[in-house]
Write an enzyme that holds these catalytic residues in place. Structure first.
Site, mmCIF file in Angstrom:
data_model
loop_
_atom_site.group_PDB
_atom_site.id
_atom_site.type_symbol
_atom_site.label_atom_id
_atom_site.label_comp_id
_atom_site.label_asym_id
_atom_site.label_seq_id
_atom_site.Cartn_x
_atom_site.Cartn_y
_atom_site.Cartn_z
ATOM 1 N N ASN A 1 -1.870 2.453 5.338
ATOM 2 C CA ASN A 1 -0.962 1.366 4.991
ATOM 3 C C ASN A 1 -0.592 0.660 6.279
ATOM 4 O O ASN A 1 -0.138 1.305 7.220
ATOM 5 C CB ASN A 1 0.291 1.965 4.319
ATOM 6 N N GLY A 2 -0.798 -0.661 6.337
ATOM 7 C CA GLY A 2 -0.457 -1.417 7.547
ATOM 8 C C GLY A 2 -1.589 -2.349 7.897
ATOM 9 O O GLY A 2 -2.428 -2.675 7.056
ATOM 10 N N CYS B 1 0.835 -1.188 0.000
ATOM 11 C CA CYS B 1 0.000 0.000 0.000
ATOM 12 C C CYS B 1 0.879 1.250 0.000
ATOM 13 O O CYS B 1 1.856 1.350 0.714
ATOM 14 C CB CYS B 1 -0.951 0.108 1.189
ATOM 15 N N ARG C 1 4.223 -0.401 -4.527
ATOM 16 C CA ARG C 1 3.882 -0.839 -3.171
ATOM 17 C C ARG C 1 2.578 -1.636 -3.124
ATOM 18 O O ARG C 1 2.220 -2.193 -2.088
ATOM 19 C CB ARG C 1 3.744 0.375 -2.252
ATOM 20 N N GLU D 1 18.287 -17.447 -5.624
ATOM 21 C CA GLU D 1 17.901 -16.149 -6.182
ATOM 22 C C GLU D 1 17.397 -16.311 -7.626
ATOM 23 O O GLU D 1 16.389 -15.712 -8.020
ATOM 24 C CB GLU D 1 19.098 -15.181 -6.094
ATOM 25 N N GLU E 1 8.618 -15.429 -9.134
ATOM 26 C CA GLU E 1 7.810 -14.262 -8.795
ATOM 27 C C GLU E 1 7.319 -13.473 -9.993
ATOM 28 O O GLU E 1 6.247 -12.877 -9.922
ATOM 29 C CB GLU E 1 8.493 -13.358 -7.758
ATOM 30 N N TRP F 1 -2.440 -2.954 -1.676
ATOM 31 C CA TRP F 1 -2.050 -4.365 -1.717
ATOM 32 C C TRP F 1 -2.875 -5.013 -0.618
ATOM 33 O O TRP F 1 -2.650 -4.767 0.574
ATOM 34 C CB TRP F 1 -0.560 -4.501 -1.439
ATOM 35 N N LYS G 1 6.338 -4.438 -3.523
ATOM 36 C CA LYS G 1 7.769 -4.220 -3.368
ATOM 37 C C LYS G 1 8.201 -4.227 -1.908
ATOM 38 O O LYS G 1 9.178 -4.835 -1.533
ATOM 39 C CB LYS G 1 8.129 -2.884 -4.022
ATOM 40 N N HIS H 1 19.002 -36.780 -2.774
ATOM 41 C CA HIS H 1 18.286 -37.138 -1.543
ATOM 42 C C HIS H 1 16.779 -36.955 -1.679
ATOM 43 O O HIS H 1 16.085 -36.872 -0.669
ATOM 44 C CB HIS H 1 18.831 -36.315 -0.362
ATOM 45 N N LYS I 1 13.447 -15.451 -8.747
ATOM 46 C CA LYS I 1 13.131 -14.447 -9.777
ATOM 47 C C LYS I 1 12.149 -15.002 -10.794
ATOM 48 O O LYS I 1 11.208 -14.344 -11.194
ATOM 49 C CB LYS I 1 14.445 -14.038 -10.447
HETATM 50 O O1 M6R Z 1 13.240 -4.499 0.974
HETATM 51 P P1 M6R Z 1 13.781 -5.822 1.366
HETATM 52 O O2 M6R Z 1 15.112 -6.125 0.784
HETATM 53 O O3 M6R Z 1 13.808 -6.021 2.865
HETATM 54 O O4 M6R Z 1 12.763 -6.885 0.793
HETATM 55 C C1 M6R Z 1 12.879 -8.244 1.093
HETATM 56 C C2 M6R Z 1 12.015 -9.075 0.184
HETATM 57 O O5 M6R Z 1 10.671 -8.743 0.348
HETATM 58 C C3 M6R Z 1 12.398 -8.899 -1.289
HETATM 59 O O6 M6R Z 1 13.737 -9.195 -1.511
HETATM 60 C C4 M6R Z 1 11.521 -9.813 -2.173
HETATM 61 O O7 M6R Z 1 11.822 -11.144 -1.929
HETATM 62 C C5 M6R Z 1 11.723 -9.449 -3.646
HETATM 63 N N1 M6R Z 1 10.460 -9.337 -4.292
HETATM 64 C C6 M6R Z 1 12.548 -10.452 -4.373
HETATM 65 O O8 M6R Z 1 12.739 -10.115 -5.699
#
Ligand code: M6R
Length: 590
Positions: free
Chosen positions: A100-101, A2, A28, A473, A480, A74, A585, A496, A477
């Site tokens: 927001n929250g 948000c 956001r 990582e 997501e 969001w 984000k 395993h 990517k």
């Molecule tokens: O702002 P931050 O680095 O604390 O965020 C952590 C995660 O929410 C962030 O890395 C998330 O996993 C990303 N969408 C990954 O691409």
């Protein structure tokens, strides 16, 4: 998680100003959006479900107004819908709120308010706030706002306007970010700086329990618990407007991948801070890293690196740390919190609790002035610039660069490596940006690989030691932004269990740096190929080609082709990489 915005000033196109501010906050949250402006003694609310681009006709109307608030959502409580979109109002539509929250006690408050005759329309937690203000209102908006805010449990950054007092926006913060932008004859509020840079560079950052009375010509900050005035310093936003624009790239994600070489260079600027913090860290017997998502993988790479030098440490996910590791934290521990935004609730609460328990707390954060930077004892700024795409790319590179430097410096402090080796490795890091450029120059090959595999519905990523985080990582990517199932494993772990999932044509992306474990990696590759898997190597001679680099620095270089691969798969599947479904984000709720 948000985004909220507010404007009060001399201009009369408030809804347009707010709409443009929301565009910079859309990262956001983007399941619905809305604007409320005061005009001709009415609060005009226009809102709906959908991304901003789909809502322009519905919410960017031509209302003549010089004060308003806005929101991009969001969803947490209540599905994305017109009714649940913010702003929310009270029964008589005298008060209007964006939030927001999460209001944790919203059920209790709602019951209480309903018994008093308040009628609710949405299923959000937020709607209790305007009704509380209405309930407490006895002729003084500020007093009613403060009384309402004091009843809220949970986290919030919120802004409210009132028909009864159209000369001010009231805004309050607890555990969710909120910034005031200071203009000439006008002032702004926003969840984050990108929404403000087109209007002003002077900002005030609210702290927990602050509330602000924002008028055209003044901003007053007070503590909502004590009612006392709080003296706030203003800060200057030091990055330029261009950095928050796409600059000709089709998406922010692509632009940010192309900024990865700069991310290394920029993180290197903090070498002095890194050395200083390393000398403190080296004095602690127990070192913990805490982070979430991509930032956690960067932290995990540091843990592996420190182990290479015989130094033990732990990297723990924020959401787990708070309910387990925290019990063993005391003043003999050092904790390094890693976060791009510096606002991730799961990381932030751990950091605060570690500090309360007397641990030494360092941060590796991108966003200057964010909540985490204000909690830590010392911070390493990665200087990656604004990262707008939901999928983190250049910030990961910045974090890994800082963490490699930090690990090397701690190892030096503990006499695990010599001064000459340290210098040599630092010089090697300086050569990485040019190597990342070379990887990017091979984009066509990566596009072709993506074209070939974009129809696949499962991917495996394997790596060992410091490149197990690279595998994690790479897999995150693709998950997501492309909504494809991807699994990452330490290569030796395949046999395993996960090997059972491999069959003809399943892509396995193997990260194979040229080090003493490369033979072991090749054995794992052979195991996968024997089951019909289609192996794609990230290596000096592989399908994803990378230049020669010291294997300890390979996590920095070997991830770029995988970022680009995930981006291209997403594009070929016709999806929007900057705004993946269900994600935001900055995750400011637990
Ligand atoms: O702002 P931050 O680095 O604390 O965020 C952590 C995660 O929410 C962030 O890395 C998330 O996993 C990303 N969408 C990954 O691409």
């Amino acid at each position: 998680m948000c985004g909220i915005a507010g404007y009060i000033g001399e201009r009369e196109n408030t809804s347009e100003i707010l709409f443009n501010m929301l565009k910079h906050l859309e990262y956001r949250g983007y399941d619905s959006a809305g604007i409320a402006c005061i005009s001709d003694d009415v609060i005009c609310v226009s809102k709906d479900q959908g991304k901003l681009s789909e809502l322009e006709d519905k919410i960017n109307s031509d209302i003549v107004s010089d004060v308003g608030i806005a929101h991009t959502r969001w969803a947490t409580h209540g599905e994305p819908s017109h009714i649940n979109a913010h702003p929310h109002t009270d029964c008589e539509e005298n008060f209007c709120v964006v939030h927001n929250g999460i209001i944790e006690n919203h059920m209790t408050l709602r019951d209480e308010l309903e018994k008093k005759g308040h009628r609710f329309t949405s299923s959000t937690d937020t709607e209790v706030i305007p009704h509380l203000i209405e309930e407490f209102y006895e002729g003084d908006f500020e007093q009613a706002f403060v009384s309402a805010v004091k009843r809220l449990c949970g986290s919030f950054a919120l802004a409210a306007v009132s028909l009864r007092d159209g000369d001010r926006i009231l805004a309050a913060r607890k555990e969710s970010p909120l910034i005031i932008g200071l203009g000439e004859g006008e002032n702004f509020i926003a969840s984050d700086t990108p929404a403000l840079i087109h209007h002003t560079r002077d900002i005030i950052i609210l702290d927990d329990f602050n509330y602000a009375v924002v008028c055209r010509d003044s901003v007053e900050v007070k503590d909502f618990q004590s009612g006392e005035c709080v003296k706030k310093k203003s800060h200057k936003i030091d990055w330029d407007v261009k950095q928050a624009e796409k600059e000709g790239f089709e998406h922010f994600m692509l632009k940010e991948i192309y900024e990865e070489p700069h991310a290394v260079k920029n993180a290197l600027k903090a070498q002095d801070e890194v050395c200083e913090i390393a000398s403190k860290l080296a004095g602690y017997g127990r070192i913990y890293f805490v982070a979430c998502g991509t930032a956690y993988y960067a932290a995990l790479a540091a843990k592996y690196l420190l182990e290479r030098f015989g130094i033990s440490s732990e990297a723990i996910l924020g959401s787990e740390f708070r309910y387990s590791t925290i019990n063993s934290i005391d003043k003999d521990c050092a904790v390094v919190a890693v976060s791009q935004s510096g606002e991730t609730a799961d990381t932030l609460v751990c950091a605060k609790e570690c500090k309360m328990k007397g641990a030494y707390l360092a941060g590796i954060v991108n966003v200057a002035g964010s909540s985490l930077t204000r909690v830590v004892d010392d911070n390493i700024h990665i200087y990656a610039g604004p990262e707008i795409a939901v999928a983190s790319t250049k910030a990961y590179i910045g974090q890994v660069t800082s963490l490699i430097m930090l690990s090397l410096c701690v190892a030096r402090e503990r006499d695990k490596i010599g001064e000459e080796y340290l210098r040599e490795m630092l010089d090697n890091i300086h050569s990485v940006p040019a190597k990342i450029e070379k990887v990017l120059a091979g984009e066509e090959e990566i596009w072709k690989l993506a074209e070939k595999h974009s129809g696949k519905n499962i991917f495996f990523y394997i790596g060992r030691r410091q490149n197990y985080p690279t595998a994690l990582e790479g897999a995150l990517k693709i998950k997501e932004i492309s909504y494809v199932h991807a699994e990452a494993y330490p290569a030796g772990e395949l046999k395993h269990g996960p090997l059972a999932l491999l069959e003809e044509g399943v892509p396995v992306i193997a990260i194979v740096p040229n080090d003493e474990l490369s033979d072991k990696m090749e054995s794992n590759v052979a195991e996968a190929e024997a089951r019909g898997a289609l192996v794609l190597r990230v290596s000096e001679e592989g399908d994803f080609r990378v230049p020669i680099v010291d294997p300890l620095l390979s996590p920095l270089l070997y991830i770029t082709p995988l970022h680009l691969f995930a981006y291209y798969i997403c594009i070929q599947r016709g999806l929007d990489p900057d705004k993946p479904r269900n994600l935001a984000k900055s995750v400011t709720v637990e």
